[in-house]
Write an enzyme that holds these catalytic residues in place. Sequence first.
Site, short mmCIF file in Angstrom:
data_model
loop_
_atom_site.label_atom_id
_atom_site.label_comp_id
_atom_site.label_asym_id
_atom_site.label_seq_id
_atom_site.Cartn_x
_atom_site.Cartn_y
_atom_site.Cartn_z
N LYS A 1 28.76 38.35 35.21
CA LYS A 1 29.78 38.04 36.21
C LYS A 1 29.14 37.30 37.38
O LYS A 1 28.13 37.77 37.93
CB LYS A 1 30.35 39.37 36.72
CG LYS A 1 31.82 39.43 36.90
CD LYS A 1 32.16 40.87 37.26
CE LYS A 1 33.60 41.06 37.55
NZ LYS A 1 33.85 42.38 38.10
C1 E4P Z 1 37.23 43.04 38.79
O1 E4P Z 1 36.46 42.76 37.91
C2 E4P Z 1 36.91 43.84 39.99
O2 E4P Z 1 35.88 44.74 39.65
C3 E4P Z 1 38.05 44.67 40.44
O3 E4P Z 1 39.20 44.51 39.66
C4 E4P Z 1 38.27 44.69 41.92
O4 E4P Z 1 39.34 45.54 42.20
P1 E4P Z 1 39.63 46.11 43.67
O5 E4P Z 1 40.28 45.03 44.46
O6 E4P Z 1 40.57 47.26 43.44
O7 E4P Z 1 38.30 46.53 44.23
#
Ligand code: E4P
Length: 217
Positions: A83
Amino acid sequence: MKLFVDTGSIKDIEAIASLGIIDGVTTNPSLLAKEPGDFRDNLKRICEIVQGPVSGEVTATDTAGMLREGRDIAKIDPHMVVKVPLTRDGIRACKTLAGEGIRVNVTLVFSAAQALLAAKAGATFVSPFVGRLDDVATDGMRLIREIVDIYDNYAFKTEVLVASCRHPMHIVEAARMGADICTCPPAVIDALFNHPLTNIGLERFLKDWEKAQAVKA
Ligand code: E4P
């Protein structure tokens, strides 16, 4: 539509994986920071449990550092996906890693223009954050519709991974729009099961059955 779980908790992943409905896992530095132990060991264990794509995020902010960390993450297990954030350095890193056959998930995407860049850089997944857009009074799901339309127009192979899902309607709407994947915290996946009429109906069926058995006895 594929369903990923958005957590670093091995306990939660084991519980949800046993349901047989999970296709992959996403993590981020905030989620992994909450878990005890070495993050590489934890990611390896998650891959063994899920046997599907597992995203692990780089923390370097320059291209060279992202490439170093990304290659290291990719070596953890064949299921690992690297990522990277949607920055100029992240897009450069995405293009290079994708060229090496490493799958990349471009994260922290908040506009259709950014999603276009991720697709052009050869990302396997793009992660638009719908909940965080809703938090600032902007329609997160509208962004999903825009990205799905743009990717369809040009047959981009990048999969739309709806992230930052906060409630079941995010998932239902994403599925109606033709998004490829939703990643959700364990509590949101759990909430997908709930309907009061299911509980009431089951209770009634069992009561009627017991009553009939008592009469026959
Ligand atoms: C995506 O890969 C992120 O880890 C995640 O969905 C972020 O979510 P949040 O806005 O609830 O922290």
